[in-house]
Design a protein around this motif. Structure first.
Motif, PDB file in Angstrom:
ATOM      1  N   ASN B 310      -2.235 -33.217  14.381  1.00 63.46           N
ATOM      2  CA  ASN B 310      -3.509 -33.650  14.959  1.00 63.46           C
ATOM      3  C   ASN B 310      -3.410 -34.964  15.735  1.00 63.46           C
ATOM      4  O   ASN B 310      -3.642 -36.048  15.190  1.00 63.46           O
ATOM      5  CB  ASN B 310      -4.503 -33.794  13.817  1.00 63.46           C
ATOM      6  CG  ASN B 310      -5.930 -33.647  14.290  1.00 63.46           C
ATOM      7  OD1 ASN B 310      -6.330 -34.328  15.219  1.00 63.46           O
ATOM      8  ND2 ASN B 310      -6.680 -32.769  13.658  1.00 63.46           N
ATOM      9  N   TRP B 311      -3.094 -34.891  17.017  1.00 65.57           N
ATOM     10  CA  TRP B 311      -2.901 -36.104  17.814  1.00 65.57           C
ATOM     11  C   TRP B 311      -4.215 -36.844  18.050  1.00 65.57           C
ATOM     12  O   TRP B 311      -4.211 -38.064  18.243  1.00 65.57           O
ATOM     13  CB  TRP B 311      -2.208 -35.773  19.138  1.00 65.57           C
ATOM     14  CG  TRP B 311      -3.029 -34.873  20.017  1.00 65.57           C
ATOM     15  CD1 TRP B 311      -3.061 -33.513  19.961  1.00 65.57           C
ATOM     16  CD2 TRP B 311      -3.921 -35.256  21.061  1.00 65.57           C
ATOM     17  NE1 TRP B 311      -3.933 -33.028  20.902  1.00 65.57           N
ATOM     18  CE2 TRP B 311      -4.467 -34.079  21.601  1.00 65.57           C
ATOM     19  CE3 TRP B 311      -4.308 -36.486  21.600  1.00 65.57           C
ATOM     20  CZ2 TRP B 311      -5.383 -34.083  22.646  1.00 65.57           C
ATOM     21  CZ3 TRP B 311      -5.219 -36.496  22.639  1.00 65.57           C
ATOM     22  CH2 TRP B 311      -5.753 -35.307  23.162  1.00 65.57           C
ATOM     23  N   GLY B 312      -5.336 -36.146  18.040  1.00 68.88           N
ATOM     24  CA  GLY B 312      -6.630 -36.805  18.229  1.00 68.88           C
ATOM     25  C   GLY B 312      -6.883 -37.825  17.134  1.00 68.88           C
ATOM     26  O   GLY B 312      -7.340 -38.942  17.390  1.00 68.88           O
ATOM     27  N   ARG B 313      -6.566 -37.452  15.891  1.00 67.12           N
ATOM     28  CA  ARG B 313      -6.761 -38.392  14.781  1.00 67.12           C
ATOM     29  C   ARG B 313      -5.814 -39.582  14.900  1.00 67.12           C
ATOM     30  O   ARG B 313      -6.148 -40.687  14.475  1.00 67.12           O
ATOM     31  CB  ARG B 313      -6.546 -37.668  13.436  1.00 67.12           C
ATOM     32  CG  ARG B 313      -7.598 -36.603  13.170  1.00 67.12           C
ATOM     33  CD  ARG B 313      -7.426 -35.942  11.812  1.00 67.12           C
ATOM     34  NE  ARG B 313      -8.395 -34.856  11.658  1.00 67.12           N
ATOM     35  CZ  ARG B 313      -8.417 -34.006  10.635  1.00 67.12           C
ATOM     36  NH1 ARG B 313      -7.517 -34.104   9.666  1.00 67.12           N
ATOM     37  NH2 ARG B 313      -9.330 -33.060  10.575  1.00 67.12           N
ATOM     38  N   MET B 315      -4.703 -40.872  17.848  1.00 63.22           N
ATOM     39  CA  MET B 315      -5.308 -41.704  18.904  1.00 63.22           C
ATOM     40  C   MET B 315      -6.467 -42.514  18.314  1.00 63.22           C
ATOM     41  O   MET B 315      -6.612 -43.708  18.568  1.00 63.22           O
ATOM     42  CB  MET B 315      -5.859 -40.814  20.029  1.00 63.22           C
ATOM     43  CG  MET B 315      -4.823 -40.087  20.859  1.00 63.22           C
ATOM     44  SD  MET B 315      -3.869 -41.184  21.944  1.00 63.22           S
ATOM     45  CE  MET B 315      -5.115 -41.691  23.139  1.00 63.22           C
ATOM     46  N   ASP B 316      -7.297 -41.824  17.559  1.00 64.60           N
ATOM     47  CA  ASP B 316      -8.472 -42.454  16.976  1.00 64.60           C
ATOM     48  C   ASP B 316      -8.077 -43.618  16.059  1.00 64.60           C
ATOM     49  O   ASP B 316      -8.637 -44.715  16.164  1.00 64.60           O
ATOM     50  CB  ASP B 316      -9.247 -41.402  16.185  1.00 64.60           C
ATOM     51  CG  ASP B 316     -10.476 -41.977  15.517  1.00 64.60           C
ATOM     52  OD1 ASP B 316     -11.448 -42.233  16.226  1.00 64.60           O
ATOM     53  OD2 ASP B 316     -10.438 -42.196  14.290  1.00 64.60           O
ATOM     54  N   VAL B 345      -3.106 -34.606  26.391  1.00 66.48           N
ATOM     55  CA  VAL B 345      -2.231 -33.649  25.735  1.00 66.48           C
ATOM     56  C   VAL B 345      -1.355 -32.958  26.794  1.00 66.48           C
ATOM     57  O   VAL B 345      -1.810 -32.682  27.900  1.00 66.48           O
ATOM     58  CB  VAL B 345      -3.069 -32.632  24.914  1.00 66.48           C
ATOM     59  CG1 VAL B 345      -3.895 -31.723  25.800  1.00 66.48           C
ATOM     60  CG2 VAL B 345      -2.179 -31.841  23.967  1.00 66.48           C
TER      61      VAL B 345
END
Lengths: 393, 393
Positions: B310-313, B315-316, B345
């Motif tokens: 989960n790259w979004g988490r 980044m977050d 992405v």
């Protein structure tokens, strides 16, 4: 007199709202996922936004648009956060605002945008543009809008209050969606508060900032701060009542605190609502640090899930919080039971304290014995269910 | 040449150790829970201790005793952390040191103390005093000692190296117990490193400090910092070899890093070992902040448990870490697979990245693209099992 009423975001005069299905996450499994809140009169606007450096496109666009201090509408969606989407994401957020503006007959710059859902995925902007004109506005659709912005929330969140003043009646109402990064691929908290009170933009900003500080800024579920958090307030003056600021603040507090507590109680996999009332800190910042360290400690939260009033983990978390702390001066209470005095465990029967920690909702009082500063945080336990829900998509 | 050998804390010449059962946690269910490490020659000593403001009594006593720069022995126990125990706890820790000193014929001030286990419970000091004389010292008991300091560790942790230099051979070895606040009622990481190299106290301090910084200070399981963390190094010069500092540091690094990785792999309920290599930060502090925010994010860790890259988490988490960050400059790799470039992405097939995240051990490279500073952290996933193990006693 402040009295709770129905109506949410349309309880205040001159506000309409509506929602529709745009198939944002999955056109094959449509659900209501697009909402519009509209003020029939020009409204002053104020907003608070995530302080995460990674800001979603709708946050950036709303921050731009709200700079004028005025707005007529908010368009909100669930199913896609439009975060980490680069220049395309920004274009999409602007197109959402313009589409809503066209339907309402206002400029795109008068529309604010809120999104929640998956991160890093391009918005299906064509479907949104087609869907906005289908939204029917009414003054009875608040709950429907609260539902349309839900992701893995288990219940919609809305509240409104009616305030009587010697000069007349005004209203404040709001809708929100849950925190705790609830969606598997990232989520957020969103909130729109409307009022028909007359208030200057500067005062609205002040009232909203204070209310957010004492509500949404005091809740934590997992310590992860979203890319999309947004709270917007619109005040259209339709009641013609210009209340004293303190009274307006009181009404905003009632609305924001109710919504904030609902968000905590609806945290993923959560079984407990815990209030941490930290007092006796040497500075305001210390009070916040100590309270938040307790609220965000994985081990403290696991203990609560197990009904264990583990004061050692609380002492430990405060010890590394960065707050000034003298072990020998710390007191800890579970509700009215003294558990720690002077840094040492008391002889309060353990079973009694366990009975408090077994409740679904309880309050922990912690006094650092060092000064006059305090801070209160609302938080939750950490459960196996939370882990299960966040394993991935 | 640095070569791994057997022998742990007694691999170095002139060191003996031994252990026994003192029934510390529960006299009815005895297990080996008391260990003694002894240098036959006077040794210079250095230590690093928890920075938690809530420091356990043994930490306070060891800090006092090590101030002289010399020590002859370390007495360690599991089953009771002797933390949050007030003046009585301090007395107990001193009595442990004195008891060990009496048996060894050295002053109590020459003995360091380490404890791990339950917090807030008085030490059964009489049982410890009775038990210490029963400990038989030998140069083959290192693994037994490593077992005696385990709490919920699932395997003992020891390592030793033999270093050949033109001037002769020296050794460095150590034992450790696990991190992650492993015991239900609070735990800790403890480590004793011994060497027969000749080194000044100032240099030992430097070498140990550097080795700890690049090993134990880079691991995190749950972000909770213990009240008892202690790493002690004793150098008795028995080899008569005074190695170049760089070589001694290399040997200490090998020992400390091996033990640190063992600790992470033995984290409670852990299923993954994840290395986060953060590069391109604008400052050293930023690199640390960003790497640790990823490693401690509940949501990132849950995603790993689910095999979700989960790259979004990620980044977050970096976005709220406090590190300087420009979304558009961030790169993220899973092993050698580019997943994010310029904050967006890539088109790397998702299944390939998922296959990496499904491994038991993988490396994530994150580049902030802002400078030349880097930091590496070793961490784990967050599992339902972790929550289950930490629900309480």
């Amino acid at each position: 007199m402040i009295e709770q009423i129905r109506g949410g975001v349309t309880a205040a005069a001159g506000f309409l709202c509506g929602s529709t299905s745009a198939g944002i996450k999955n056109p094959q499994a449509p659900r209501e996922d697009l909402a519009l809140v509209y003020s029939e009169l020009p409204a002053v606007a104020a907003g608070t936004f995530t302080t995460n450096l990674v800001k979603a496109a709708p946050v950036r666009v709303s921050m731009e648009h709200i700079a004028s201090g005025e707005a007529r509408a908010v368009v909100l969606n669930s199913g896609n956060a439009n975060a980490c989407t680069g220049p395309d994401g920004l274009k999409d957020a602007r197109r959402m605002a313009v589409s809503a503006g066209l339907v309402l007959g206002v400029a795109g710059e008068e529309v604010l945008v809120c999104s929640t859902g998956r991160i890093g995925v391009r918005m299906p902007i064509a479907r949104i543009e087609e869907s906005i004109p289908r939204i029917k506005l009414s003054n009875t659709a608040s709950l429907k809008c609260a539902k349309a912005i839900m992701t893995s929330d288990t219940f919609p969140k809305e509240i409104a209050v009616r305030v009587e003043t010697p000069k007349g009646v005004f209203h404040v109402g709001g809708i929100a969606k849950g925190a705790g990064m609830i969606d598997p691929n990232m989520a957020t908290m969103l909130c729109v508060i409307t009022t028909d009170a007359k208030v200057s933009q500067a005062d609205l900003k002040k009232v909203l900032g204070g209310a957010v500080e004492d509500s949404f800024n005091r809740i934590t579920i997992d310590g992860d701060m979203s890319t999309n958090d947004t709270v917007i307030a619109l005040a259209n003056g339709a009641s013609k009542v210009r209340p004293p600021l303190a009274l307006l603040r009181e009404a905003f507090d009632a609305v924001a605190q109710t919504l904030a507590r609902m968000i905590v109680k609806d945290g993923e996999g959560v079984t407990k609502f815990v209030e941490i009332a930290l007092t006796g800190a040497a500075s305001k910042e210390d009070a916040r640090k100590a309270a938040e360290a307790i609220a965000n400690s994985t081990l403290v939260k696991c203990a609560w899930a197990g009904g264990d009033p583990n004061w050692g983990r609380i002492m430990d978390a405060m010890g590394y919080s960065g707050a000034k702390l003298v072990e020998e001066k710390v007191s800890i209470d579970y509700e009215d039971l003294p558990l720690v005095r002077g840094g040492l465990v008391t002889d309060t029967p353990w079973k009694k304290v366990q009975a408090v920690a077994a409740r679904k909702e309880f309050r922990i009082g912690v006094d650092l014995g060092l000064g006059r500063f305090s801070h209160t945080v609302w938080t939750t336990d950490l459960t196996e269910e939370y882990v299960r829900l966040n394993l991935g998509e």
